[in-house]
Scaffold this active site. Structure first.
Site, PDB file in Angstrom:
ATOM      1  N   TYR A 132       0.081   4.837  -0.033  1.00 38.05           N
ATOM      2  CA  TYR A 132       0.135   3.857   1.152  1.00 38.05           C
ATOM      3  C   TYR A 132      -0.918   2.683   0.811  1.00 38.05           C
ATOM      4  O   TYR A 132      -0.321   1.483   1.235  1.00 38.05           O
ATOM      5  CB  TYR A 132      -0.182   4.809   2.251  1.00 38.05           C
ATOM      6  CG  TYR A 132      -0.547   3.820   3.805  1.00 38.05           C
ATOM      7  CD1 TYR A 132       0.681   3.093   4.287  1.00 38.05           C
ATOM      8  CD2 TYR A 132      -1.491   3.744   4.265  1.00 38.05           C
ATOM      9  CE1 TYR A 132       0.494   2.307   5.086  1.00 38.05           C
ATOM     10  CE2 TYR A 132      -1.960   2.764   5.456  1.00 38.05           C
ATOM     11  CZ  TYR A 132      -0.672   2.179   5.820  1.00 38.05           C
ATOM     12  OH  TYR A 132      -1.003   1.337   7.198  1.00 38.05           O
ATOM     13  N   GLY A 144      10.669  -3.562  11.905  1.00 40.02           N
ATOM     14  CA  GLY A 144       9.734  -2.577  12.411  1.00 40.02           C
ATOM     15  C   GLY A 144       9.376  -2.983  13.816  1.00 40.02           C
ATOM     16  O   GLY A 144       8.449  -2.566  14.297  1.00 40.02           O
TER      17      GLY A 144
END
Length: 249
Positions: free
Chosen positions: A150, A13
């Site tokens: 999440y 990422g």
């Protein structure tokens, strides 16, 4: 200043936001870095922005086991052994209970949790003894509606990190987490927001953060690099970078 001269790192990422800020600091300090992303625009933008022979930008999907296996081969080929791994990738979608689907649930856990674990499993043989792993989790002690998938996926990463901290003790590899709060990133952690929604999200974050502002990606990068390089007697901890959000101040 060549603080990281001779060091080699992987940042998943790493093509935008907090991950890219970590990459930039590593490169500035003299490190060689493999960084991953899966959004083609972010990948090309990172290549253009970094313009460094020490930065190896790789397209890799953390939810894809074949990509993880291939990443290991690329890291071994480009870097050999590595000193630091920053597992920074992740997604966040805001869905209330009745809006969560099996597909969205699986998407969060496949990317955020499964991807994090198997990335480390694949890279573990390449990490030098005495190296460091830093996971990006989330300042999760205060909760707001719509982030069940999440939050669950990131809390699982925190638990995995603690177990790995124990498992890596014989190799003196330290495992820690950095837990951001409201950070000024291109997506504010939630892709798909309009500019108006992003501004409102930032405003809400500023109001409930004790320091009354959002953090910068550079502040998160500083904390992650501290855990990797400077906190040499620290393992198994989660460091909040959240302006006091999760501390109840």
């Amino acid at each position: 200043m060549n603080k990281f001269a001779g060091k080699k790192a992987v940042v998943t990422g790493g093509t935008h936001g907090m991950g890219l800020a970590i990459v930039k600091e590593l490169l500035k300090g003299g490190a060689e870095v493999v960084l991953t992303g899966r959004n083609e625009q972010n990948i090309e933008r990172a290549r253009t922005e970094l313009q460094s022979e020490a930065a190896h930008v790789v397209r890799s999907d953390a939810a894809n086991m074949a990509d993880i296996e291939a990443l290991g081969g690329i890291v071994e080929n480009k870097l050999g052994h590595i000193d630091y791994v920053f597992v920074n990738h992740g997604i966040a979608e805001i869905n209330l209970l009745e809006q969560v689907t099996e597909a969205s649930w699986d998407r969060h856990f496949n990317i955020n949790t499964k991807g994090a674990f198997f990335t480390i499993q694949r890279l573990a043989p390449l990490i030098n003894d005495g190296g460091a792993i830093v996971f990006t989790t989330v300042a999760n002690d205060k909760i707001f509606p719509g982030i069940s998938a999440y939050s669950g996926s990131k809390e699982a990463v925190g638990a995995i990190a603690q177990v790995l901290a124990a498992e890596f003790l014989p190799r003196k590899i330290r495992v820690n987490c950095v837990a951001p709060g409201y950070i000024d990133t291109p997506t504010m952690g939630v892709p798909g927001l309009t500019e108006e929604e992003r501004a409102e999200f930032m405003k809400q974050g500023d109001e409930i953060t004790p320091l009354k502002r959002h953090g910068s990606v550079e502040e998160v990068a500083a904390a992650a690099l501290f855990l990797a390089a400077d906190a040499t007697f620290t393992t198994g901890v989660e460091l909040p970078v959240d302006g006091g959000f999760a501390q109840g101040l």
